[in-house]
Design a protein around this motif. Structure first.
Motif, PDB file in Angstrom:
ATOM      1  N   LYS A 168       0.818  -1.216   0.000  1.00  0.00           N
ATOM      2  CA  LYS A 168       0.000   0.000   0.000  1.00  0.00           C
ATOM      3  C   LYS A 168       0.854   1.270   0.000  1.00  0.00           C
ATOM      4  CE  LYS A 168      -4.062  -2.033   2.214  1.00  0.00           C
ATOM      5  NZ  LYS A 168      -4.944  -1.977   3.389  1.00  0.00           N
ATOM      6  N   PRO A 169       1.881   1.371   0.837  1.00  0.00           N
ATOM      7  CA  PRO A 169       2.712   2.571   0.771  1.00  0.00           C
ATOM      8  C   PRO A 169       3.558   2.578  -0.510  1.00  0.00           C
ATOM      9  CG  PRO A 169       2.966   1.461   2.892  1.00  0.00           C
ATOM     10  CD  PRO A 169       2.236   0.523   1.975  1.00  0.00           C
ATOM     11  N   PHE A 170       3.889   3.765  -0.978  1.00  0.00           N
ATOM     12  CA  PHE A 170       4.796   3.922  -2.104  1.00  0.00           C
ATOM     13  C   PHE A 170       5.814   4.989  -1.739  1.00  0.00           C
ATOM     14  CE2 PHE A 170       1.271   6.798  -2.840  1.00  0.00           C
ATOM     15  CZ  PHE A 170       1.829   7.944  -3.405  1.00  0.00           C
ATOM     16  N   THR A 171       6.835   5.127  -2.531  1.00  0.00           N
ATOM     17  CA  THR A 171       7.897   6.073  -2.199  1.00  0.00           C
ATOM     18  C   THR A 171       8.021   7.154  -3.264  1.00  0.00           C
ATOM     19  OG1 THR A 171       9.617   4.760  -3.257  1.00  0.00           O
ATOM     20  CG2 THR A 171       9.234   4.358  -0.909  1.00  0.00           C
ATOM     21  N   VAL A 220      -2.070   6.417  -0.369  1.00  0.00           N
ATOM     22  CA  VAL A 220      -3.296   6.989  -0.902  1.00  0.00           C
ATOM     23  C   VAL A 220      -4.412   6.619   0.072  1.00  0.00           C
ATOM     24  CG1 VAL A 220      -4.936   7.020  -2.821  1.00  0.00           C
ATOM     25  CG2 VAL A 220      -2.466   6.833  -3.280  1.00  0.00           C
ATOM     26  N   LEU A 221      -5.039   7.636   0.627  1.00  0.00           N
ATOM     27  CA  LEU A 221      -6.057   7.445   1.656  1.00  0.00           C
ATOM     28  C   LEU A 221      -7.449   7.591   1.060  1.00  0.00           C
ATOM     29  CD1 LEU A 221      -6.132   7.284   4.921  1.00  0.00           C
ATOM     30  CD2 LEU A 221      -6.795   9.682   4.739  1.00  0.00           C
ATOM     31  N   ASP A 222      -8.316   6.627   1.354  1.00  0.00           N
ATOM     32  CA  ASP A 222      -9.729   6.731   1.008  1.00  0.00           C
ATOM     33  C   ASP A 222     -10.341   7.684   2.032  1.00  0.00           C
ATOM     34  OD1 ASP A 222     -12.626   6.128   1.417  1.00  0.00           O
ATOM     35  OD2 ASP A 222     -12.275   4.625  -0.155  1.00  0.00           O
ATOM     36  N   THR A 223     -10.899   8.804   1.575  1.00  0.00           N
ATOM     37  CA  THR A 223     -11.380   9.826   2.505  1.00  0.00           C
ATOM     38  C   THR A 223     -12.649   9.421   3.252  1.00  0.00           C
ATOM     39  OG1 THR A 223     -12.540  10.985   0.718  1.00  0.00           O
ATOM     40  CG2 THR A 223     -10.303  11.726   1.245  1.00  0.00           C
ATOM     41  N   LEU A 254      -5.716   3.405   4.068  1.00  0.00           N
ATOM     42  CA  LEU A 254      -4.920   3.369   2.843  1.00  0.00           C
ATOM     43  C   LEU A 254      -5.547   2.392   1.872  1.00  0.00           C
ATOM     44  CD1 LEU A 254      -1.230   3.316   4.150  1.00  0.00           C
ATOM     45  CD2 LEU A 254      -2.583   5.276   3.378  1.00  0.00           C
ATOM     46  N   VAL A 255      -5.526   2.755   0.597  1.00  0.00           N
ATOM     47  CA  VAL A 255      -6.113   1.893  -0.433  1.00  0.00           C
ATOM     48  C   VAL A 255      -5.082   0.890  -0.932  1.00  0.00           C
ATOM     49  CG1 VAL A 255      -7.701   3.719  -1.148  1.00  0.00           C
ATOM     50  CG2 VAL A 255      -5.549   3.404  -2.397  1.00  0.00           C
TER      51      VAL A 255
END
Length: 158
Positions: free
Chosen positions: A91-94, A123-126, A131-132
């Protein structure tokens, strides 16, 4: 885990006098601001303004950032801040930034690496505030210029 990187993107800025610390060089916290400016401009160029992301129920969040200082910067220096995005199967990216002095305050042309900024983003789903999965795919779907996001992860070797 294989990580694919996007093509570099860059912005230019000048070092302002109010960014100096008591030692006469750029304050350490300002390097983080330079990285943030490059990140926001990179995403904006890809068509991912806050408004565009919001229309897809998304926002980008900074999870961590590290700066490696390499050379002093002074008022009047001209900088190029390059950025590269890398996605993996996680899920995380750099996003990595190189802050390069392209001209010194006295006008001398240089190509001095001043700092490297390494960021971990998500990227967060509001709506769910989570995190998506597949951040690359979600950003590409919201983007007007997905080429600036680079390739997604190579999941066959992740």
């Amino acid at each position: 885990m294989s990580v694919e990187q996007s093509p570099p993107f860059g912005v230019r800025i000048g070092v302002r006098s109010y960014e100096m610390d008591v030692n006469g060089h750029v304050n350490h916290a300002v390097y983080h601001q330079y990285g943030e400016h490059a990140r926001m401009e990179h995403f904006r160029a890809a068509g991912l303004s806050q408004h565009a992301l919001g229309a897809h129920g998304l926002t980008i969040v900074l999870l961590s950032t590290t700066v490696h200082f390499r050379a002093e910067l002074r008022a009047g220096d001209e900088l190029r801040i390059d950025s590269v995005i890398a996605f993996s199967a996680r899920k995380p990216f750099t996003m990595s930034h190189r802050i390069v002095r392209v001209a010194a305050a006295d006008g001398a042309r240089t190509d001095d690496l001043a700092a490297e900024v390494e960021c971990t983003l998500g990227v967060l789903d509001t709506t769910t505030r989570r995190l998506v999965a597949d951040p690359h795919g979600r950003l590409v779907a919201a983007s007007s210029d997905p080429a600036l996001l680079g390739p997604g992860p190579d999941v066959s070797t992740s």
